[in-house]
Design a protein around this motif. Structure first.
Motif: not given
Lengths: 414, 231
Positions: A368-374, B148-154
């Motif tokens: 859910l984290t990326p959606l929450y950040i969005g 969640n760590a923001g790594i582009r190559s996730a």
């Protein structure tokens, strides 16, 4: 409780009021909190036997030593007249799962053993706490027989975003009570409620960590305890550790909220709309410290999530909603917006998925984290030029959408 | 007459005698197969009830096992799959016992060999299934953590974890089956070591500037950080 604490409790025997402070490496700020509590006791409860309990998670920076040494030597500097009141301190390490909830459990146990009439808990990293907070959190319990006093703060518009975008609107829509800061961290409560909390078998779950605040508030509301809120002014505290993991925080808080939806399904299903709760305290505006936000990075995180986590969300989100998110990542930053309706549908879909166990619980909640950040990015963009009152109106509007769409949640739940 | 007896009657008599000896075994074997089928159906029913009573489906959902099955196209719940496996194991056991009961030397020899190899196949299959489930689970966990760590190559990280775990389980399964034992271990070591070495070189040479920029940003704090307090 260990032997040393029991000895101390036996020594004190009984008390009227207890204030608990959970801590972990807060040596820098806890001295101020202890002094504010002591001044609050002296100013507002001079005739009562009062106890301060510091429940520490094994600090290595001398937090407990600061608690022992902190205090007001000369009350004449802060009070025009005062009586010498009884003020006792207990500073102990707690046992169990490391977290705020375990610290609270120890505080509840001591409150129960001392047969106190009213308790309060305040965070140890507060820089804006004043002696009035103690009065505002305790007096509704002692004078007006309330069981639970939730805090009401003046906060920066970008402060408390999990509260504003998920926990407050969801709790309000579910249980029909408008408790504005359900996970505020500073609460007052009666001895009955403390005893009720102790009887619950939740101390090995996420309630023992970040989930404690929402659990306390929801349990009080859902079990028909008398709930009110007290306006405490500004909430300014030490900045959180930058290394603290947002997804872990979100997982624990939202996970606890969703778990409580299962526990109290009977209490929320028939509720429609919401009612305000009695509010104490004098409202005033305060100056707040600015909050720095990197909007571009937040949108980037959202886009990365939508690009990569489609396979995880395919059974969770409705097709139309997922398509909306995938279309959104191709739009420019100027056009970026997650409207209230889409966000409410997202939260309700995740709640249903957690209830139906469509996915591993931790994977589901962390995703859910990326959606929450969005959503936070969208909110920041939308309210960049808004005043505090306008922002509050936007949150109010989000709450109404949560309430209006509750039927969808009811239908999908069973 | 004597010749006719020796050429035609005697073989038929011998066949008849053999048939008399074989027929009870055949009938017993047929009976065993029928009992096996009936018992298999009962075992399936009993296991299905038992596994549903202990909420195996709920647990498999919780631990992501059901999802792993769904991904490989198996939509049935784990309780049904397990009870079906138990049914067929029962039937196969009875069929093997029935075949042994026929007392045919070639069949007996073949069954002995199968029986000796069977545990290897069973363990190999188990390792492969568990490896597949684990690879999906860990791959997804790595993917979410990397996002969640923001790594582009996730995506790449998630797939790599999944592939590595599955490769490891394949190696273990093949080793269990005794297929090219040493060759597989050596191949795996070379491939895995090669991947790690390639990454080390790629990061060392290609990612030198990136690593420097990243460390500078982290240590000097040039990047504008969020000060949002989420709670």
């Amino acid at each position: 409780m260990n032997r040393k604490v029991l000895e101390k409790v036996n020594e004190i025997s009984e008390a009227d009021i207890l204030v608990g402070i959970p801590s972990y490496n807060n040596a820098r700020t806890i001295g101020h909190v202890v002094r504010a509590v002591q001044a609050g006791f002296a100013k507002y409860f001079p005739d009562r036997k009062t106890v301060l309990v510091n429940s520490d998670g094994g600090s290595t920076d001398g937090t407990m030593e600061v608690v022992h040494s902190a205090g007001i030597d000369d009350f004449r500097s802060i009070l025009l007249s005062h009586k010498t009141s009884s003020f006792l301190k207990i500073a102990i390490p707690y046992h169990g799962i490391p977290g705020k909830g375990s610290a609270f459990r120890t505080i509840f146990q001591i409150a129960d053993a001392l047969k106190v009439k009213a308790c309060a808990v305040v965070d140890s990293d507060l820089r804006s706490i004043t002696p009035e907070w103690i009065e505002l959190l305790i007096k509704p319990v002692i004078v007006d027989n309330f069981d639970y006093v939730a805090p009401l703060y003046q906060r920066h518009k970008y402060d408390g975003t999990i509260t504003n975008s998920i926990v407050y609107p969801l709790t309000r829509a579910l249980y029909g009570r408008r408790v504005r800061q359900p996970i505020g961290g500073d609460f007052g409560f009666s001895a009955d409620l403390a005893r009720f909390y102790l009887t619950q078998n939740v101390w090995e779950t996420d309630v023992a960590r970040y989930g404690i605040d929402i659990w306390m508030t929801t349990s009080a509301i859902a079990n028909d305890f008398k709930v009110c809120q007290a306006y405490l002014g500004a909430k300014i505290h030490d900045p959180k550790d930058p290394g603290s993991d947002l997804s872990a925080m979100l997982y624990q808080v939202v996970g606890s909220t969703f778990d409580l939806m299962n526990t109290y399904a009977g209490a929320w299903k028939d509720v429609t709309g919401s009612q305000p709760v009695p509010t104490f305290g004098f409202h005033y505006d305060v100056g707040l410290e600015p909050v720095s936000v990197n909007l571009e990075r937040m949108i980037e995180r959202f886009c990365l999530g939508v690009r990569e986590l489609g396979s995880v969300w395919k059974d969770v989100l409705p097709t139309g909603l997922f398509e909306f998110f995938t279309d959104l990542i191709t739009s420019s930053q100027e056009d970026f917006a997650i409207p209230d309706g889409a966000w409410v549908e997202t939260v309700y879909s995740f709640a249903v998925a957690a209830h139906k166990k469509l996915l591993n619980r931790e994977h589901l909640l962390r995703s859910l984290t990326p959606l929450y950040i969005g959503r936070v990015a969208s909110f920041v963009k939308e309210t960049q030029e808004s005043s505090a009152a306008e922002v509050e109106e936007k949150i109010e509007s989000l709450c109404r959408v949560f309430e209006q769409n509750k039927d969808t949640l009811r239908c999908n739940w069973d | 007459m004597n010749i006719l007896d020796r050429i035609i009657i005697e073989p038929f008599e011998r066949l008849y005698e053999k048939l008399l000896l074989f027929l009870p075994n055949l009938l017993t074997s047929l009976l065993l197969v029928i009992v096996g089928i009936l018992l298999g159906i009962f075992v399936k029913w009993a296991f299905l009830r038992l596994l549903r009573a202990i909420n195996l489906d709920g647990l498999s959902q919780k631990f992501g096992i059901q999802e792993a099955f769904s991904r490989s196209g198996v939509r049935e719940p784990l309780s049904l799959i397990t009870s079906r496996v138990m049914k067929w194991l029962t039937i196969i056991t009875f069929v093997i016992v029935a075949m042994q009961n026929l007392s045919i030397p070639t069949v007996e020899h073949l069954i002995d060999k199968i029986f000796l190899y069977l545990p290897n196949i069973f363990i190999g299959a188990l390792v492969l299934i568990l490896g597949y489930i684990l690879s999906n689970f860990l791959g997804q966990a790595a993917l979410i953590a990397a996002v969640n760590a923001g790594i582009r190559s996730a995506g790449f990280i998630g797939k790599s974890v999944k592939f590595t775990v599955f490769l490891l389980s394949c190696t273990m399964a093949l080793e269990q089956l005794g297929i090219g034992k040493d060759t597989i271990i050596v191949t795996f070591s070379i491939v895995f070591g090669g991947i790690v070495f390639a990454f080390a070189i790629a990061f060392g040479l290609g990612g030198r500037d990136f690593a420097r920029d990243y460390l500078e940003r982290r240590l000097k704090g040039n990047e504008k950080r969020d000060e949002i307090n989420h709670l």
